[in-house]
Each structure stands twice: as C-alpha cells, then as structure tokens.
Design a protein around this motif. Structure first.
Motif, PDB file in Angstrom:
ATOM      1  N   THR A  23       0.935  -0.986   0.060  1.00  0.00           N
ATOM      2  CA  THR A  23       0.051   0.086   0.140  1.00  0.00           C
ATOM      3  C   THR A  23       0.854   1.167  -0.007  1.00  0.00           C
ATOM      4  N   ALA A  24       0.290   2.248  -0.398  1.00  0.00           N
ATOM      5  CA  ALA A  24       1.075   3.667  -0.250  1.00  0.00           C
ATOM      6  C   ALA A  24       1.622   4.093   0.954  1.00  0.00           C
ATOM      7  N   ASP A  25       0.760   3.926   2.035  1.00  0.00           N
ATOM      8  CA  ASP A  25       1.163   4.316   3.189  1.00  0.00           C
ATOM      9  C   ASP A  25       2.314   3.429   3.824  1.00  0.00           C
ATOM     10  N   LYS A  26       2.311   2.097   3.404  1.00  0.00           N
ATOM     11  CA  LYS A  26       3.484   1.154   3.988  1.00  0.00           C
ATOM     12  C   LYS A  26       4.904   1.585   3.092  1.00  0.00           C
ATOM     13  N   ILE A  27       4.526   2.056   2.000  1.00  0.00           N
ATOM     14  CA  ILE A  27       5.688   2.511   1.160  1.00  0.00           C
ATOM     15  C   ILE A  27       6.424   3.654   1.612  1.00  0.00           C
ATOM     16  N   VAL A  28       5.509   4.642   1.905  1.00  0.00           N
ATOM     17  CA  VAL A  28       5.904   5.985   2.573  1.00  0.00           C
ATOM     18  C   VAL A  28       6.728   5.594   4.159  1.00  0.00           C
ATOM     19  N   ALA A  29       6.016   4.663   4.571  1.00  0.00           N
ATOM     20  CA  ALA A  29       6.614   4.488   6.012  1.00  0.00           C
ATOM     21  C   ALA A  29       8.030   3.866   5.810  1.00  0.00           C
ATOM     22  N   LEU A  30       8.137   2.929   4.816  1.00  0.00           N
ATOM     23  CA  LEU A  30       9.580   2.358   4.785  1.00  0.00           C
ATOM     24  C   LEU A  30      10.483   3.510   4.274  1.00  0.00           C
ATOM     25  N   THR A  31      10.129   4.390   3.173  1.00  0.00           N
ATOM     26  CA  THR A  31      11.126   5.075   2.646  1.00  0.00           C
ATOM     27  C   THR A  31      11.539   6.345   4.001  1.00  0.00           C
ATOM     28  N   THR A  32      10.486   6.586   4.569  1.00  0.00           N
ATOM     29  CA  THR A  32      10.580   7.497   5.863  1.00  0.00           C
ATOM     30  C   THR A  32      11.662   7.051   6.656  1.00  0.00           C
ATOM     31  N   ALA A  33      11.518   5.736   6.999  1.00  0.00           N
ATOM     32  CA  ALA A  33      12.325   4.908   8.013  1.00  0.00           C
ATOM     33  C   ALA A  33      13.635   4.944   7.408  1.00  0.00           C
ATOM     34  N   ALA A  34      13.822   5.076   6.152  1.00  0.00           N
ATOM     35  CA  ALA A  34      15.259   5.021   5.452  1.00  0.00           C
ATOM     36  C   ALA A  34      15.932   6.331   5.214  1.00  0.00           C
ATOM     37  N   SER A  35      14.973   7.483   5.811  1.00  0.00           N
ATOM     38  CA  SER A  35      15.386   8.911   5.575  1.00  0.00           C
ATOM     39  C   SER A  35      15.437   9.075   4.206  1.00  0.00           C
ATOM     40  N   VAL A  36      14.551   8.757   3.383  1.00  0.00           N
ATOM     41  CA  VAL A  36      14.333   9.127   2.138  1.00  0.00           C
ATOM     42  C   VAL A  36      13.191  10.036   1.811  1.00  0.00           C
ATOM     43  N   GLU A  37      12.962  10.975   1.117  1.00  0.00           N
ATOM     44  CA  GLU A  37      11.903  11.887   1.028  1.00  0.00           C
ATOM     45  C   GLU A  37      11.318  11.312  -0.196  1.00  0.00           C
ATOM     46  N   LEU A  38      10.030  10.947   0.023  1.00  0.00           N
ATOM     47  CA  LEU A  38       9.032  10.446  -1.243  1.00  0.00           C
ATOM     48  C   LEU A  38       7.851  10.829  -1.318  1.00  0.00           C
ATOM     49  N   GLU A  39       7.447  11.750  -2.176  1.00  0.00           N
ATOM     50  CA  GLU A  39       6.040  12.293  -2.210  1.00  0.00           C
ATOM     51  C   GLU A  39       5.053  11.047  -2.137  1.00  0.00           C
ATOM     52  N   PRO A  40       3.969  11.457  -1.586  1.00  0.00           N
ATOM     53  CA  PRO A  40       2.964  10.595  -1.455  1.00  0.00           C
ATOM     54  C   PRO A  40       2.453   9.986  -2.709  1.00  0.00           C
ATOM     55  N   ILE A  41       2.426  10.814  -3.752  1.00  0.00           N
ATOM     56  CA  ILE A  41       1.657  10.504  -4.929  1.00  0.00           C
ATOM     57  C   ILE A  41       2.259   9.309  -5.892  1.00  0.00           C
ATOM     58  N   TRP A  42       3.759   9.258  -5.508  1.00  0.00           N
ATOM     59  CA  TRP A  42       4.665   8.384  -6.161  1.00  0.00           C
ATOM     60  C   TRP A  42       4.320   6.966  -5.631  1.00  0.00           C
ATOM     61  N   ALA A  43       4.032   7.045  -4.414  1.00  0.00           N
ATOM     62  CA  ALA A  43       3.888   5.756  -3.626  1.00  0.00           C
ATOM     63  C   ALA A  43       2.527   5.175  -3.992  1.00  0.00           C
ATOM     64  N   SER A  44       1.660   5.904  -4.105  1.00  0.00           N
ATOM     65  CA  SER A  44       0.153   5.635  -4.506  1.00  0.00           C
ATOM     66  C   SER A  44       0.216   5.081  -5.807  1.00  0.00           C
ATOM     67  N   LEU A  45       1.092   5.731  -6.496  1.00  0.00           N
ATOM     68  CA  LEU A  45       0.823   5.561  -8.117  1.00  0.00           C
ATOM     69  C   LEU A  45       1.637   4.063  -8.068  1.00  0.00           C
ATOM     70  N   LEU A  46       2.693   3.645  -7.400  1.00  0.00           N
ATOM     71  CA  LEU A  46       3.401   2.536  -7.484  1.00  0.00           C
ATOM     72  C   LEU A  46       2.476   1.354  -6.811  1.00  0.00           C
ATOM     73  N   ALA A  47       1.846   1.579  -5.765  1.00  0.00           N
ATOM     74  CA  ALA A  47       1.032   0.588  -5.331  1.00  0.00           C
ATOM     75  C   ALA A  47       0.027   0.221  -6.057  1.00  0.00           C
ATOM     76  N   LYS A  48      -0.670   1.381  -6.532  1.00  0.00           N
ATOM     77  CA  LYS A  48      -1.683   1.043  -7.622  1.00  0.00           C
ATOM     78  C   LYS A  48      -1.451   0.213  -8.821  1.00  0.00           C
TER      79      LYS A  48
END
Length: 111
Positions: A23-48
């Motif tokens: 899911t987009a939330d889980k992708i954002v959570a993992l990238t945030t834990a890795a100290s990488v800024e990821l815009e939520p739109i890209w996470a939602s597009l990848l998840a979709k």
C-alpha cells in the motif's frame, strides 16, 4: 534512476518479500524509515500499479516471455510449404502483374 524512486521500489520489494500487502502508506513508512523523502503521489501510483500482482512471480519470470510470436511465424511458412510450395510463386506473379499494369497507362512521368 532517482534515489526516491529506487527507495520506493525497494520498499515494494521488501513488502512483497514479507508477504505484506503493498500500500502507499506502507511504502511511505519504509522510505521515511530509510530517511528518503518520497512524495505520497509516487507511493500511491506504485502501489496502484502493483495492486493484485504477484511480485515474486513477476521477478521469477522476467526472461520467460516473448517466444510465442516467433513460434507462429515458421508455422505459417510450414503451411505454405505443405500446400505444395506454390504460394510464393503466386505472390511473385501478382507483383509482376501489378508492375505491368502501371506501364499500360499510355503516358510516362517525363512525356
């Protein structure tokens, strides 16, 4: 490829490896834990894009596709040969007749 894109891809692979829904939330959570800024739109597009797909199966069959169209081409040639091999000769006659019909118009390009 940008760092954020790679991080999102790796996050999706981590989730797939752990058999967790991507899911987009889980992708954002993992990238945030890795100290990488990821815009939520890209996470939602990848998840979709990965929704409903078996990522492990996709990875294991990367080089398995592409053989079917090539296999169909020799079969068509084999069918022509089985018909007596006259199909190529008929095609050549049609091409010759077409060229001759262009000359019968009664005028030329530079007349």
């Amino acid at each position: 490829m940008a760092t954020a894109e790679l991080a999102a891809t790796y996050a999706a692979l981590i989730l797939a490896d752990d058999n967790v829904e991507i899911t987009a939330d889980k992708i954002v959570a993992l990238t945030t834990a890795a100290s990488v800024e990821l815009e939520p739109i890209w996470a939602s597009l990848l998840a979709k894009a990965l929704e409903g797909k078996n990522i492990k199966e996709l990875l294991s069959n990367v080089g398995a596709g592409g053989g079917a169209p090539v296999a169909g081409a020799p079969a068509a040639g084999g069918a022509a040969a089985a018909a007596g091999g006259e199909a190529p000769a008929a095609e050549e006659k049609k091409e010759e007749e077409k060229e001759e019909s262009d000359d019968d118009m009664g005028f030329g390009l530079f007349d």
